[in-house]
Motif scaffolding. Structure first.
Motif, mmCIF file in Angstrom:
data_model
loop_
_atom_site.group_PDB
_atom_site.id
_atom_site.type_symbol
_atom_site.label_atom_id
_atom_site.label_comp_id
_atom_site.label_asym_id
_atom_site.label_seq_id
_atom_site.Cartn_x
_atom_site.Cartn_y
_atom_site.Cartn_z
ATOM 1 N N LEU A 11 0.635 -1.173 0.015
ATOM 2 C CA LEU A 11 -0.080 0.037 0.123
ATOM 3 C C LEU A 11 0.692 1.227 -0.032
ATOM 4 O O LEU A 11 2.174 1.176 0.404
ATOM 5 C CB LEU A 11 -1.052 -0.004 1.262
ATOM 6 C CG LEU A 11 -1.635 -1.099 1.909
ATOM 7 C CD1 LEU A 11 -0.725 -1.615 2.883
ATOM 8 C CD2 LEU A 11 -2.951 -0.821 2.521
ATOM 9 N N GLY A 34 3.215 -2.377 3.554
ATOM 10 C CA GLY A 34 2.767 -3.826 3.366
ATOM 11 C C GLY A 34 3.597 -4.948 3.888
ATOM 12 O O GLY A 34 4.889 -4.629 3.874
ATOM 13 N N ALA A 35 3.023 -5.513 4.897
ATOM 14 C CA ALA A 35 3.886 -6.398 5.840
ATOM 15 C C ALA A 35 4.787 -7.416 5.016
ATOM 16 O O ALA A 35 6.321 -7.333 5.559
ATOM 17 C CB ALA A 35 2.679 -7.491 6.457
ATOM 18 N N ASN A 38 7.610 -5.040 3.467
ATOM 19 C CA ASN A 38 8.509 -4.715 4.598
ATOM 20 C C ASN A 38 9.556 -6.043 4.825
ATOM 21 O O ASN A 38 10.553 -5.732 4.899
ATOM 22 C CB ASN A 38 7.745 -4.368 5.779
ATOM 23 C CG ASN A 38 6.780 -3.461 5.529
ATOM 24 O OD1 ASN A 38 6.907 -2.422 4.685
ATOM 25 N ND2 ASN A 38 5.620 -3.182 6.322
ATOM 26 N N TYR A 104 -7.260 2.358 6.894
ATOM 27 C CA TYR A 104 -7.093 1.597 5.515
ATOM 28 C C TYR A 104 -8.138 2.290 4.488
ATOM 29 O O TYR A 104 -9.475 2.416 5.023
ATOM 30 C CB TYR A 104 -7.232 0.384 5.387
ATOM 31 C CG TYR A 104 -6.222 -0.757 6.205
ATOM 32 C CD1 TYR A 104 -5.018 -0.423 5.947
ATOM 33 C CD2 TYR A 104 -6.984 -1.499 7.176
ATOM 34 C CE1 TYR A 104 -4.413 -1.526 6.632
ATOM 35 C CE2 TYR A 104 -5.834 -2.495 7.720
ATOM 36 C CZ TYR A 104 -4.697 -2.498 7.494
ATOM 37 O OH TYR A 104 -3.811 -3.244 8.039
ATOM 38 N N ARG A 106 -8.792 0.755 1.506
ATOM 39 C CA ARG A 106 -8.400 -0.784 0.818
ATOM 40 C C ARG A 106 -9.565 -1.639 0.450
ATOM 41 O O ARG A 106 -9.808 -2.307 1.256
ATOM 42 C CB ARG A 106 -7.350 -1.434 1.861
ATOM 43 C CG ARG A 106 -6.800 -2.648 1.475
ATOM 44 C CD ARG A 106 -6.074 -3.325 2.732
ATOM 45 N NE ARG A 106 -4.888 -3.708 2.161
ATOM 46 C CZ ARG A 106 -3.753 -4.192 3.109
ATOM 47 N NH1 ARG A 106 -4.247 -4.195 4.372
ATOM 48 N NH2 ARG A 106 -2.757 -4.634 2.599
ATOM 49 N N VAL A 135 -1.717 -11.023 6.629
ATOM 50 C CA VAL A 135 -2.416 -9.968 6.074
ATOM 51 C C VAL A 135 -2.755 -10.346 4.863
ATOM 52 O O VAL A 135 -4.048 -10.092 4.259
ATOM 53 C CB VAL A 135 -1.110 -8.838 5.836
ATOM 54 C CG1 VAL A 135 -1.874 -7.428 5.120
ATOM 55 C CG2 VAL A 135 -0.862 -8.417 7.253
ATOM 56 N N ARG A 168 -4.971 -8.363 11.609
ATOM 57 C CA ARG A 168 -5.599 -7.201 11.401
ATOM 58 C C ARG A 168 -7.208 -7.311 11.399
ATOM 59 O O ARG A 168 -7.644 -7.716 10.455
ATOM 60 C CB ARG A 168 -5.119 -6.774 9.911
ATOM 61 C CG ARG A 168 -3.523 -6.702 9.699
ATOM 62 C CD ARG A 168 -2.866 -5.395 10.213
ATOM 63 N NE ARG A 168 -1.368 -5.529 10.104
ATOM 64 C CZ ARG A 168 -0.570 -6.018 10.789
ATOM 65 N NH1 ARG A 168 -0.728 -6.420 11.858
ATOM 66 N NH2 ARG A 168 0.956 -5.757 10.521
ATOM 67 N N ASP A 257 7.818 -6.935 11.350
ATOM 68 C CA ASP A 257 8.071 -7.745 10.038
ATOM 69 C C ASP A 257 9.898 -7.686 9.996
ATOM 70 O O ASP A 257 10.492 -8.415 9.507
ATOM 71 C CB ASP A 257 7.648 -6.673 8.820
ATOM 72 C CG ASP A 257 6.242 -6.496 8.678
ATOM 73 O OD1 ASP A 257 5.400 -7.562 9.326
ATOM 74 O OD2 ASP A 257 5.761 -5.384 8.592
ATOM 75 N N ASP A 293 7.027 2.597 7.621
ATOM 76 C CA ASP A 293 6.970 1.086 7.824
ATOM 77 C C ASP A 293 8.239 0.460 7.710
ATOM 78 O O ASP A 293 8.265 -0.705 7.987
ATOM 79 C CB ASP A 293 5.873 0.555 6.939
ATOM 80 C CG ASP A 293 4.358 1.231 7.266
ATOM 81 O OD1 ASP A 293 4.482 2.166 7.942
ATOM 82 O OD2 ASP A 293 3.615 0.740 6.815
#
Ligand code: KDG
Length: 315
Positions: A11, A34-35, A38, A104, A106, A135, A168, A257, A293
């Protein structure tokens, strides 16, 4: 060099220019989050060859993410642009202690266009480890089929699998999450979970309950992340513990992460259990000291310097 594979959504992340309730923040800095991305960036900075599979919006923001990830040295061979699926957005609220909230935007993420058939065996040639997180599963019920396809290939090719539940609850309910994890855990070799998360999933975070969870799902390495309180590992019927590094956090998003990337790097390089936890703690701690992040994800030398308390010459 070891090679790792991960898969997930990214994202555009908007970091607030000041701490406090989002409703009073009027300026943001455009970043990338974005997990799984990352994690991929963390691995790439440490020197692992990292393949990320994703779908990006065919818009300006999709290009920002692509160029950013490519600039970090992530292998983008399995990343495609899709038209008419705008890139998802994430506005962050950050409190004084670096913790925060996520808002979010999203709805129709580009990664919804990824299908199980898009996952081919060839993608896993030369891969030493596959890292997946909750996620991706949370974004769409269909993603479970994609993850199962990845897990099938992993067992066929005997590739180790690590998994981070990354709960999440803004994306799915705890019941939905638990149902999906039940299906995934039996395939997981290394479970990297927050203490609060595993407590939500199995309803009890006592050592006895955690040991039972590792036995029930045949999880070889059960890693419990507890932020500033450090981390623990249960492996071969033994607990290993390592305290956290003392840092002043300004943005804690992405620390988990980073921890995962550090853990996988150290594990693949044959570090002892304690040294693996220490290395992972170091990466996680450094992430929290920089806004964004993934910007704080360290290069190998920086983690080594933190661990050995060696001074980096700065001027
Ligand atoms: O783990 C950090 C991620 O949560 C962040 O980068 C954004 O992927 C994200 C999410 O869905 O929360």
């Amino acid at each position: 060099t070891f090679s790792v594979f991960t898969l997930g959504d990214a994202l555009i992340t908007f970091n607030p220019s000041e701490t406090g309730p989002l409703r009073y923040v009027s300026a943001f800095t455009r970043k990338v989050g974005g997990a799984e991305l990352n994690f991929a960036i963390g691995c790439a900075r440490l020197g692992l060859h990292t393949k990320w599979t994703s779908r990006l919006g065919g818009d300006e923001f999709g290009r920002v993410i692509y160029n950013f990830a490519r600039g970090e040295g992530v292998d983008m061979a399995n990343v495609e642009f899709v038209e008419n699926y705008p890139t998802s957005l994430n506005f962050k609220e950050i409190r004084e202690d670096g913790s925060g909230k996520t808002f979010y935007y999203r709805y129709q993420s580009p990664i919804l266009t990824l299908e199980p058939e898009d996952i081919t065996e060839a993608m896993f040639d030369g891969i030493d480890l596959i890292h997946l997180t909750g996620v991706f599963l949370a974004i769409d019920p269909k993603n479970l089929a994609i993850v199962k396809r990845v897990l099938e290939i992993a067992s066929e090719k005997e590739i180790k699998v690590s998994f981070d539940p990354n709960i999440r609850l803004k994306l799915w309910t705890l019941e939905q999450a638990k149902a999906a994890y039940q299906e995934i855990f039996p395939y997981v070799d290394i479970l990297l979970t927050g203490l609060d998360e595993i407590e939500m999933i199995i309803g009890d975070a006592s050592e006895a309950a955690l040991e039972q969870c590792a036995i029930d799902f045949n999880i070889g390495q059960l890693v419990i992340k507890d932020g500033g309180n450090g981390a623990r590992l249960y492996q071969d019927q033994t607990w290993y513990t390592k305290e956290a590094f003392k840092v002043s956090p300004i943005d804690t998003v992405g620390a988990g992460d980073g921890f995962d990337a550090g853990y996988i790097y150290a594990m693949l390089h044959g570090y002892s259990p304690e040294d693996t936890l220490e290395f992972a703690n170091g990466v996680g701690a450094l992430v929290t000291t920089v806004s964004g992040d993934n910007e704080g994800l360290p290069y190998l030398q920086e983690v080594k310097a933190l661990i050995s308390k060696e001074k980096i010459i700065e001027r």
